[in-house]
Design a protein around this motif. Structure first.
Motif, PDB file in Angstrom:
ATOM      1  N   LEU A 187      -9.723  -6.264  -5.692  1.00  0.00           N
ATOM      2  CA  LEU A 187      -9.236  -4.921  -5.401  1.00  0.00           C
ATOM      3  C   LEU A 187      -9.998  -3.963  -6.310  1.00  0.00           C
ATOM      4  N   ASP A 216       0.834  -1.207   0.000  1.00  0.00           N
ATOM      5  CA  ASP A 216       0.000   0.000   0.000  1.00  0.00           C
ATOM      6  C   ASP A 216       0.868   1.256   0.000  1.00  0.00           C
ATOM      7  N   HIS A 264     -10.117   1.150  -3.375  1.00  0.00           N
ATOM      8  CA  HIS A 264      -8.789   0.988  -2.772  1.00  0.00           C
ATOM      9  C   HIS A 264      -7.860   2.114  -3.207  1.00  0.00           C
TER      10      HIS A 264
END
Length: 724
Positions: free
Chosen positions: A665, A440, A669
């Motif tokens: 995803l 991330d 996100h």
């Protein structure tokens, strides 16, 4: 040529290239054009209407003709959609009653009565032998005359077309976007890239072409134009050779190499020689496609060109005459010796391979030291890994939190899917959390800064397009795993196909499943009516094209899932027919109209997959009672013939469970990662947009009036969200 190139721009961007041609009084024609577009669910944006109004009437007429042909094909209105039952969805008979009526007609037909009686005495009667079964008994015009006009509704689809620049500029921009895509393209987009690359070979080029399939298509055009080739590995040359033979540049399917001209052979061998001369270690890549290299060598005749000795080494490795240990082989040797630390050290020199091996490395590691080394190596090389791989591994790790024993779904490049039990040991929660945090952070670092974000909430649950292979070509189509709202009382599926050489029978079906994935009921040619809705009737041949429909009343549907599917009962496959596509429409309860009404089409996707059963998407009933669509784009192998919904219910239910319970995803996100202290985020409610400066807009459709300089991301260019 313009008739071939302009549709590319419209399909990919929903922009209409507009010339700066002669000024005139085109306002009247432009308004007529806008009205004609509304009949198929499109309209001109105010800016485009104004621009067209300033052109000559003749120019607008030409633009209108080309654009109408393009958008009608986009929505599936370029063909005639007839239904077997002329009044569908009204007056659809009970299945057994209908079959008996076909038998009765055959008995009263002088030409078929004797044969029908003979078959009845044996106790076996083939429906295909009955003259009135499976073949239209009325013309398209007669069907239209029997149907009421469509009543316009506020919920009808409206797709807005926006103004583009001149055609040359639009084509160049589209070429740069496709060639420089950070994710692999689907088959249709690769085909479009080939057309654009031939035209743009001498013009501006992307700074980087990260996807090797794209590079092969671009190299094919550069070779024809006499430009330098873009080669980084020996496999780039093999992909180029496949492109020159109209083969599979992804190397998933074998290519039948054509005879190549002497100049082409020289160019390929010279390219090979330069790659190996610069880095002999790249000979290790040959073994992965040894058979293909041997067959290509038979076409290139490397022995005739002694001035390129390094190229000859490639074919010597393929034949086993020269040893070149492959990178993957060295990794396997280390893992076979349980040398996880050694494997990690080697894989750090190939960051992409390290990322793809993370799960296996963590499961193989026996000590905390080894697990820490795996995670540390991933953190160290993360900046060198492509954004697509970073996000793919992030999605994989998210789903690895589930317990052992869950279903594991596999989908290949051509959409073929299969399921098995997931018997892998779990990934340690500590290592998984560390890796997710690192991925991330890396993604956040690469995302472009945006001071002002304007986001359509409907786009948040759209899956990130990590591969174009996971999305079918068409209108309103979203990547596999995306979830979108379904608004309307009547849901209608449609399939159209046109056979190429032999009689072909596609069967549209809808399987209704309970919350535990058990079968509730279905609609198909063997079950024409039920509480939920009606089937339009079986069509068993399509020399001039054929359509089948299923009409569902969502409020009456029993169960939690609706699974539309297209089964091939006989004849040509999805990739063999002249044309085939699937879609769905949504209507209000009181709307009438023909079986196919383009204004009500929400999605139309091409059917081009390797299998005999197509599963385009599934409809899910939420806890709030509302229906949502989850996109599948999957194909089952099926049987060579006679595929039916009754025969694949268990397989479909098992696959569906694996897909539905996997979390993709999504755009949400990336939006969360883009949201920082310096970013102003606003959700767009469908009304007016800010006019006090540029924004980054992300949504399912482009709103009117976005400030100049705004960055616009819609499904047409959603791949631009994936960081390089």
């Amino acid at each position: 040529m313009i008739d071939r190139l302009e549709p590319l721009v419209i399909r990919h961007t929903l922009r209409v290239p507009t010339p700066t041609g002669p000024v005139g009084e085109g306002a009247t024609v432009a308004r007529q054009f806008d009205a004609a577009l509304l009949s198929v669910g499109f309209k001109l944006s105010p800016e485009l209407l104004e621009r067209l109004s300033g052109l000559s009437g003749e120019t607008v007429v030409r633009i209108a003709g080309r654009t109408l042909r393009t958008v009608r094909a986009m929505v599936g209105d370029h063909v005639r959609h007839n239904a077997y039952f002329i009044g569908f969805p009204a007056n659809v008979p009970d299945t057994v009653d209908f079959w008996m009526s076909c038998v009765t007609d055959a008995l009263y037909d002088e030409e078929t009565s004797a044969a029908t009686l003979k078959r009845l005495r044996t106790g076996v009667l083939n429906l295909l032998d009955l003259p009135t079964y499976g073949r239209y008994q009325h013309t398209y015009a007669e069907m239209l005359a029997a149907q009421d006009e469509l009543i316009a509704a506020a919920g009808d689809r409206i797709t807005v077309l926006h103004p583009g620049g001149d055609l040359a500029g639009e084509l160049t921009a589209l070429y740069l976007a496709l060639a420089g895509s950070a994710t692999p393209l689907g088959e249709e987009h690769l085909s479009d890239l080939r057309v654009l690359a031939e035209r743009c070979a001498d013009g501006p080029q992307p700074q980087e072409i990260p996807v090797r399939e794209n590079r092969a298509i671009v190299n094919e055009a550069r070779l024809k134009a006499g430009s330098d080739l873009l080669l980084g590995t020996v496999t780039d040359v093999l992909r180029l050779a496949c492109a020159l033979s109209d083969g599979d540049v992804a190397l998933a399917e074998p290519t039948r190499f054509r005879s190549l001209s002497r100049p082409v052979r020289r160019a390929l061998l010279a390219g090979l020689d330069s790659v190996v001369a610069a880095s002999p270690a790249k000979l290790a890549d040959v073994a992965a496609h040894g058979e293909e290299w041997k067959r290509l060598g038979e076409r290139l005749h490397p022995h005739e060109y002694p001035k390129w000795p390094h190229a000859a080494e490639v074919f010597a490795v393929a034949r086993g005459e020269l040893k070149a240990r492959s990178f993957d082989g060295r990794v396997e040797e280390l893992l076979a010796e349980n040398d996880v630390l050694g494997a990690v050290k080697l894989l750090k020199s190939a960051p992409g391979k390290l990322f793809r091996a993370l799960d296996r490395l963590l499961r193989t590691a026996l000590t905390q030291e080894e697990r820490d080394a795996v995670v540390a190596a991933a953190e160290q090389v993360a900046p060198e890994v492509s954004g697509r791989v970073v996000l793919s591994v992030r999605e994989h790790l998210h789903n690895r939190a589930r317990e052992t024993g869950e279903l594991r779904v596999f989908v290949n490049r051509r959409g073929r899917a299969w399921v098995t039990d997931d018997e892998r040991t779990v990934v340690g929660p500590v290592e998984r959390a560390r890796l997710i945090a690192a991925l991330d952070d890396e993604t956040r670092r690469r995302l472009p800064s945006a001071e002002r974000l304007l986001v359509d909430p409907e786009v948040l649950d759209v899956a990130l397009p990590l591969s174009g292979k996971a999305t079918a070509a068409g209108l309103g189509v979203l990547p596999r795993g995306s979830v979108s709202a379904v608004e309307g009382e009547l849901l209608r599926f449609f399939v159209y196909w046109k056979e190429a050489e032999q009689r072909t029978d596609f069967d549209l079906s809808a399987l209704m499943l309970n919350a535990d994935y058990s079968t509730n009921t279905w609609l198909s040619y063997t079950s024409l009516t039920d509480v939920e809705g009606e089937h339009s009737g079986d069509i068993v041949e399509a020399p001039d094209g054929a359509s089948e429909f299923i009409n569902l009343r969502l409020g009456a549907v029993r169960g939690a899932f609706i699974v539309p599917q297209v089964n091939i009962f006989a004849g040509e496959g999805f990739e063999e027919v002249e044309e085939s596509f699937f879609g769905f429409m949504l209507r209000e309860g009181e709307q009438q109209g023909r079986p196919f009404e383009p204004r009500t089409v929400r999605m139309k996707s091409e059917l081009r997959g390797a299998g005999r059963v197509a599963l385009p998407l599934v409809f899910l009933r939420g806890e709030d009672g509302r229906w949502r669509a989850k996109w599948l784009h999957l194909y089952l192998k099926g049987s060579p013939s006679a595929n039916r919904v009754e025969g694949n219910r268990v397989t479909v239910a098992t696959l569906l469970r694996g897909i539905v319970e996997r979390e993709q995803l999504t755009v949400r996100h990336l939006v969360d990662l883009m949201t920082g202290e310096a970013t102003e985020v606003k959700l767009w409610d469908g009304g007016t947009v800010p006019d006090d400066g540029p924004v980054t807009y992300i949504g399912l459709r482009r709103p009117d009036g976005l400030p100049e300089g705004s960055r616009i991301v819609t499904p047409e260019n959603l791949r631009d969200l994936i960081p390089a």
